[in-house]
Design an enzyme around this catalytic site. Structure first.
Site, mmCIF file in Angstrom:
data_model
loop_
_atom_site.group_PDB
_atom_site.id
_atom_site.type_symbol
_atom_site.label_atom_id
_atom_site.label_comp_id
_atom_site.label_asym_id
_atom_site.label_seq_id
_atom_site.Cartn_x
_atom_site.Cartn_y
_atom_site.Cartn_z
ATOM 1 N N TRP A 199 11.831 36.598 18.106
ATOM 2 C CA TRP A 199 12.537 36.385 16.746
ATOM 3 C C TRP A 199 11.168 36.082 15.543
ATOM 4 O O TRP A 199 11.287 36.541 14.885
ATOM 5 C CB TRP A 199 13.539 35.947 16.705
ATOM 6 C CG TRP A 199 14.548 36.473 16.971
ATOM 7 C CD1 TRP A 199 15.548 36.029 18.664
ATOM 8 C CD2 TRP A 199 15.547 38.200 17.047
ATOM 9 N NE1 TRP A 199 16.141 37.309 19.068
ATOM 10 C CE2 TRP A 199 16.355 38.101 17.554
ATOM 11 C CE3 TRP A 199 14.931 39.081 16.098
ATOM 12 C CZ2 TRP A 199 16.731 39.598 18.062
ATOM 13 C CZ3 TRP A 199 15.357 39.996 16.203
ATOM 14 C CH2 TRP A 199 16.002 40.617 17.272
ATOM 15 N N ASP A 254 15.996 29.861 10.538
ATOM 16 C CA ASP A 254 16.262 30.545 11.005
ATOM 17 C C ASP A 254 17.321 30.114 12.155
ATOM 18 O O ASP A 254 17.043 29.756 13.002
ATOM 19 C CB ASP A 254 15.628 32.115 11.897
ATOM 20 C CG ASP A 254 16.144 33.203 12.402
ATOM 21 O OD1 ASP A 254 17.397 32.869 12.390
ATOM 22 O OD2 ASP A 254 15.659 34.204 12.863
ATOM 23 N N LYS A 300 26.936 35.402 15.576
ATOM 24 C CA LYS A 300 26.002 35.427 17.003
ATOM 25 C C LYS A 300 27.362 33.622 16.896
ATOM 26 O O LYS A 300 28.501 33.815 17.687
ATOM 27 C CB LYS A 300 24.827 34.321 17.171
ATOM 28 C CG LYS A 300 24.001 35.589 18.113
ATOM 29 C CD LYS A 300 23.067 35.712 17.066
ATOM 30 C CE LYS A 300 22.273 36.777 17.889
ATOM 31 N NZ LYS A 300 21.302 36.668 17.269
#
Ligand code: PLP
Length: 357
Positions: free
Chosen positions: A106, A173, A197
């Protein structure tokens, strides 16, 4: 309401488990939202009923994270991946530089997008060690406009235990560990997270931004990409993902009711210890992340004899355990134990690890 006879223990990495009470309230609201006779799905987003949802959700984020009044909370479309581009578009001029940490696929993707907008210094990387650890010794250049980190590395199961220092802005993030542990969130100038999530369903992402850092670039920013436009319209610049925002609100209320972030962090530590101890004590399984950097959200492990991994998946499935297959790029296993995962389900997995021969 019908309940399945065999309980399913859902360890999926995302979209992932949410509290059962949230599913129940969300499904009731699809049929009749707050006794309005209307479904939440057919309610205008500018109605008083929905603006109240949006305002409560935004306020609860600030309250739970104890954010000061410099911060604005937005619920935007496009997932966390859109933020890989939107962050540098809003913060980084083409002649400026930003510092990035490469600790997972990511973060790696975020780096690629940032390079479209300005200079990028990758200040550390664990890529050549299969992202199995969090780098400790690195320097952030003084001219870095901001430092970007991925607080929890969903795919490889590592997590920053110490948030690094940056004399300019810190950007994070937090897609896979938002609301899971106490941090001084006021140290960050921008935080983003896909909801699916730890916060809600897919289809919305949370952006928390210190409004004082905006408006500094000379770039012309398209209307929908400019955070300031979303702030000015109270996160309703266009039709927000109304149902996804509503389910986030239900999850935020649930979190507040169980005692907030500090309370859920205690449970998360208990769950992670239980599972990692079982892996460490086993002769068959081994954790893949360096111990001191282990994630309390995504527990990654393999078998010493990887030819037996399919057998274990089958065995686990017979116990109602789903979603533990590792990411398609890593293989092995990944058990995601987000806020909503009950310790009883973690115990079922631990029992399976101990019983497997
Ligand atoms: C899942 C994930 C993403 C991608 O989120 P999308 O909403 O699918 O764009 C980004 N960063 C992290 C840390 C993630 O876990």
């Amino acid at each position: 309401m019908s309940t399945p006879t065999n309980t399913v223990h859902n360890f999926n990495a995302g979209p992932s488990i949410l509290p059962k009470s949230v599913f129940e309230q969300a499904s009731a609201a699809v049929l009749n939202f707050n006794n309005s006779g209307l479904s939440i799905l057919e309610l205008g987003h500018r109605t008083a009923a929905f603006t109240a949802v949006m305002e409560e959700a935004r306020a609860l984020v600030k309250e739970l994270m104890q954010l000061n009044n410099n911060y604005e909370v937005l619920f935007l479309h496009g997932g966390a991946s859109t933020q890989f581009m939107q962050v540098p578009m809003n913060l980084l001029d083409s002649k400026e530089r930003a510092a990035y940490t490469d600790t997972d696929i990511w973060g790696y993707k975020a780096i690629k997008e940032a390079k479209l907008f300005g200079g990028v210094d990758v200040v550390c990387s664990s890529r050549d060690k299969n992202y199995s650890f969090i780098p400790k010794d690195f320097a952030v250049p003084n001219d870095a406009k901001y430092l970007h980190i991925t607080t929890n590395n969903t795919i490889y199961g590592t997590q920053w235990q110490q948030i690094p220092f940056c004399s300019n802005s810190l950007v994070a993030d937090m897609s896979s560990d938002i609301f899971s542990r106490v941090l001084d969130f006021n140290r960050f100038d921008l935080i983003y997270a896909g909801a699916q999530k730890n916060m809600g369903p897919a289809g919305v992402n949370l952006v928390i931004v210190n409004k004082n850092i905006l408006g500094k670039t000379k770039r012309i920013i398209p209307t929908m990409m400019d955070y300031r436009n979303h702030i000015n319209e109270a996160s309703m610049l266009n039709t927000p993902p109304v149902f996804a925002v509503y389910v986030c609100l239900l999850t935020l209320r649930w979190l507040k009711n169980i005692g907030g972030i500090a309370a859920v962090e205690k449970l998360n530590i208990e769950k992670a210890n239980l599972l990692y101890n079982a892996i460490d004590e086993s002769d068959l399984f081994v954790g893949t992340a360096v111990k001191e950097d282990r994630s309390k959200m995504n527990v990654c492990f393999v078998m010493n004899d990887n030819s037996r991994e399919d057998d274990f998946l089958q065995f686990a499935k017979s116990k109602g355990i789903v979603g533990i297959k590792g990411h398609r790029t890593t293989g092995g296993f990944r058990a995601s134990i987000y806020n909503a995962m009950p310790i009883s389900s973690v115990q079922v997995l631990v029992d399976a690890i101990k019983a497997f021969k």
